[in-house]
Design a protein around this motif. Structure first.
Motif, short mmCIF file in Angstrom:
data_model
loop_
_atom_site.label_atom_id
_atom_site.label_comp_id
_atom_site.label_asym_id
_atom_site.label_seq_id
_atom_site.Cartn_x
_atom_site.Cartn_y
_atom_site.Cartn_z
N TRP A 199 7.42 36.81 3.17
CA TRP A 199 6.83 37.94 2.04
C TRP A 199 7.16 39.46 2.98
O TRP A 199 8.12 39.96 2.03
CB TRP A 199 5.21 37.29 1.57
N THR A 207 2.52 34.27 -8.11
CA THR A 207 3.05 34.86 -7.28
C THR A 207 4.50 33.27 -7.51
O THR A 207 5.39 33.36 -7.27
CB THR A 207 2.83 35.08 -6.56
N LYS A 208 3.30 32.34 -7.07
CA LYS A 208 4.43 31.15 -7.12
C LYS A 208 5.16 30.58 -8.58
O LYS A 208 6.23 30.19 -8.34
CB LYS A 208 3.29 29.64 -6.54
N GLU A 241 5.89 27.71 -2.14
CA GLU A 241 6.39 28.07 -0.62
C GLU A 241 7.66 27.05 0.17
O GLU A 241 7.11 25.60 -0.09
CB GLU A 241 5.04 27.34 0.33
N TYR A 276 3.93 32.17 2.67
CA TYR A 276 3.74 33.29 2.10
C TYR A 276 2.59 33.54 2.95
O TYR A 276 1.28 33.00 2.56
CB TYR A 276 3.20 32.51 0.49
#
Length: 675
Positions: free
Chosen positions: A367, A558-559, A565, A572
């Motif tokens: 990130w 976020t995902k 990930e 992350y």
């Protein structure tokens, strides 16, 4: 036990600490204050602090380039010598007298045959000019001195007095406008030509008719606002964020948030990762995560009660109503971003990952590398403020000499506060104040290219304000869906000007990557923010939120928008608490989708401009002059755009972002950065 003590201390402190309500509920109606007061606090919804490029140069060289940054001169434009000027108290006393007289003249009488609605609206407009000037002056003064406890107390005192005046004497006004019978209003409009100037204001009040509570309840809510409303807690959160200090390895003194974020896009991956770790751990060590949790509980809780009591359909509906945009249009925007924008963003990040691996030897894409610049093998110089102003002026002038002149006037008239000073509010904003007094810009200028873009952005807001002032205080603020039009268009014009000045393929690629970063951040990232808010607000209906809840929602959003990930980002790490420093969640719930809305509209506008430049400037300036007097469909129709159509958003993503990603891929292959 410690958490409970911290929250109790925070709550107790909120009761005595400051706050100027930048939305003075009924003086500014039951709607968000200004669009630009609305970039946050609603003052300017400021831009969220962005990760910016930094120069690889000595501290002394950087300091020299940033010497003499301008401070705004509020006393030049406001009739006060300081926030402690007795004239402020005199003006509030005078304001109370005018409001009391207004109440006696019009309360319970707006529908009467012998009442002149035009007289009432003109009187109310004058009251708003006085109240907004008072409020804005103290707000702006405090924005650069958030660690000044005496000023904090002063603004809290003044805000409470204004709020009581509003509650006692003005609560009735919008409610009564909303309740006027249709035929009676039609007759009023026909009889008084002056009312045509206030059509949008009247229509907006009447759109809110189903959601008003009784005048007694509305008054009670207004009077309590500065003492026990959500803004008290939000202001306390703001203060703690502005006071936060971050210990960065190797730095002699702790850094404030803006100084730390200025390292986030350093070309050195180790610096980026160290910075992100310092930020994430610092949010906890400064207890910002706890203060943010307290504030989010108050904000989401009050929003939930508003939804229940006023019977809004969804968690976004009250924001959509204020923006004058149907729920279905916003849902369509979000759907298009998920289905078209997210895959394109992932495509871009895979390209960036490959480029960084070739140019910087990056093995793990985290990130911290999301906004990493292209390493061109040479030092990037810090851009002095005067040079930034020259770049923005030149960019504006190519498109609109009128806007260029407005920009230079703002600089010459000492309307910008530039330094990244301790105790200063983070991010950047432009506050429109009132016609004839504003606008004013706050920056935390560190001399990088994104700071130049931010100057163009906030100056676009300033130009929008100046052009729309002719609509008057009640209607110059555009809806959020159009509030970012001039600002993002200004950024785009300056970017294109800088892009054409690049001297090599590598430099052009670097500029393209930076611009794509910005667009993805405005569209995909802001929609992920919106998703985080949706999760938090929905969960709040079932009880209080914990830090762990908010972190879980943050990672889920976020995902959903960036992948699991390993799909794009290998790790992350050190980003699970970043939700805690985003001010929009606290100041203006569900504001963030407006960035995606505006960026895609401006992308379409710019492509229209490139295809048909003749007469375009006049059409755009007319759109800006309209302020809040037109809804987004009516305002954009002369430019050939219709965001109410479902296909608009997917087409706009492909037209706006697609060509930039295509060109970046082509140059990267030509330079053999990727296969």
């Amino acid at each position: 036990g410690d958490m409970r003590k911290t929250l109790l201390v925070a709550i107790a402190s909120c009761m005595v600490l400051a706050f100027v309500s930048t939305s003075l509920r009924l003086l500014k109606r039951n709607l968000p204050v200004s669009s630009n007061l609305l970039r946050p606090q609603l003052p300017a919804v400021s831009r969220t602090p962005v990760f910016v490029h930094t120069a690889k140069m000595s501290t002394s060289a950087t300091d020299k380039a940033l010497e003499g940054l301008p401070r705004w001169n509020l006393e030049r434009h406001f009739p006060y010598k300081s926030p402690f000027d007795p004239k402020l108290d005199e003006n509030i006393a005078d304001l109370e007298g005018k409001c009391k007289s207004f109440h006696e003249s019009f309360n319970g009488k707006l529908s009467a045959a012998d009442t002149n609605l035009g007289d009432a609206l003109h009187a109310y407009e004058k009251i708003r000019e006085i109240s907004d000037t008072l409020e804005s002056y103290v707000y702006l003064a405090f924005a650069t001195q958030q660690d000044n406890s005496e000023l904090n107390k002063r603004q809290s005192f003044l805000a409470s007095k204004q709020s009581k005046i509003s509650g006692d004497y003005l609560t009735f006004f919008d409610i009564e406008i909303a309740k006027i019978e249709d035929e009676r209003l039609k007759a009023m409009l026909a009889a008084d030509p002056r009312l045509s100037r206030f059509t949008a204001y009247i229509e907006e009040a009447r759109r809110s008719r189903p959601y008003y509570l009784t005048p007694e309840v509305e008054r009670s809510l207004t009077v309590r606002q500065p003492w026990a409303g959500r803004e008290v807690t939000v202001e306390f959160y703001d203060q703690q964020l502005s006071k936060a200090k971050f210990s960065y390895p190797g730095e002699e003194k702790p850094l404030n948030l803006e100084q730390l974020l200025s390292k986030m896009s350093n070309r050195d991956g180790k610096v980026r990762r160290t910075t992100l770790n310092t930020l994430n751990t610092g949010l906890k060590s400064n207890m910002i995560d706890r203060f943010a949790t307290l504030s989010m509980n108050i904000v989401t809780g009050s929003w939930h009660i508003e939804q229940l009591e006023r019977k809004y359909k969804t968690v976004r509906s009250q924001r959509n109503l204020r923006n004058n945009v149907p729920d279905e249009v916003v849902d369509c925007l979000a759907k298009s971003v998920r289905e078209v924008g997210v895959p394109m963003a992932k495509r871009f990040y895979r390209l960036k990952k490959a480029i960084l691996k070739t140019t910087s030897g990056l093995d793990t894409f985290t990130w911290a590398d999301r906004n990493a610049p292209l390493d061109l093998g040479k030092e990037e110089e810090t851009i002095p403020w005067t040079e930034a102003c020259t770049l923005v002026e030149a960019g504006f002038k190519k498109f609109s000499p009128s806007m260029a002149k407005m920009f230079t006037d703002m600089i010459a008239e000492e309307r910008c506060d530039a330094p990244a000073a301790h105790g200063k509010r983070s991010g950047a904003f432009c506050h429109g104040v009132v016609p004839g007094v504003g606008p004013f810009q706050l920056h935390n200028y560190m001399g990088n290219k994104r700071d130049v873009a931010t100057l163009a952005h906030e100056s676009g807001h300033g130009c929008h304000d100046i052009l729309a002032y002719e609509q008057g205080i009640l209607q110059y603020h555009p809806p959020l869906t159009l509030a970012e039009t001039a600002s993002i268009f200004g950024e785009m014009v300056v970017f294109r000007d800088l892009l054409e000045k690049t001297k090599s393929k590598q430099e052009r690629l670097g500029m393209l990557l930076m611009k794509i970063d910005d667009i993805v951040n405005s569209v995909v990232r802001q929609c992920s923010f919106d998703r985080f808010e949706e999760l938090a607000h929905t969960a709040r209906a079932s009880g209080q939120l914990s830090e762990e809840d908010l972190t879980k929602f943050w990672m889920q959003a976020t995902k959903e928008y960036y992948g699991e990930e390993g799909e794009v980002f290998d790790k992350y790490e050190d980003m699970d608490l970043l939700w805690a420093y985003v001010p929009h969640f606290h100041h203006v719930p569900f504001y963030v989708y407006a960035y995606a809305f505006a960026d895609l509209v401006v992308g379409s506008l710019y492509h229209t401009y490139m295809k048909h430049p003749d007469g375009f400037e006049g059409k755009l300036l007319d759109l800006l002059r309209a302020g809040g007097s037109k809804d987004f469909v009516t305002a954009l129709k002369p430019l050939g755009l219709d965001p109410s159509k479902a296909e608009f958003w997917a087409d706009s993503i492909n037209a706006h972002l697609g060509p930039l990603v295509d060109e970046a891929e082509a140059i990267a292959k030509e330079l053999k950065y990727v296969e």
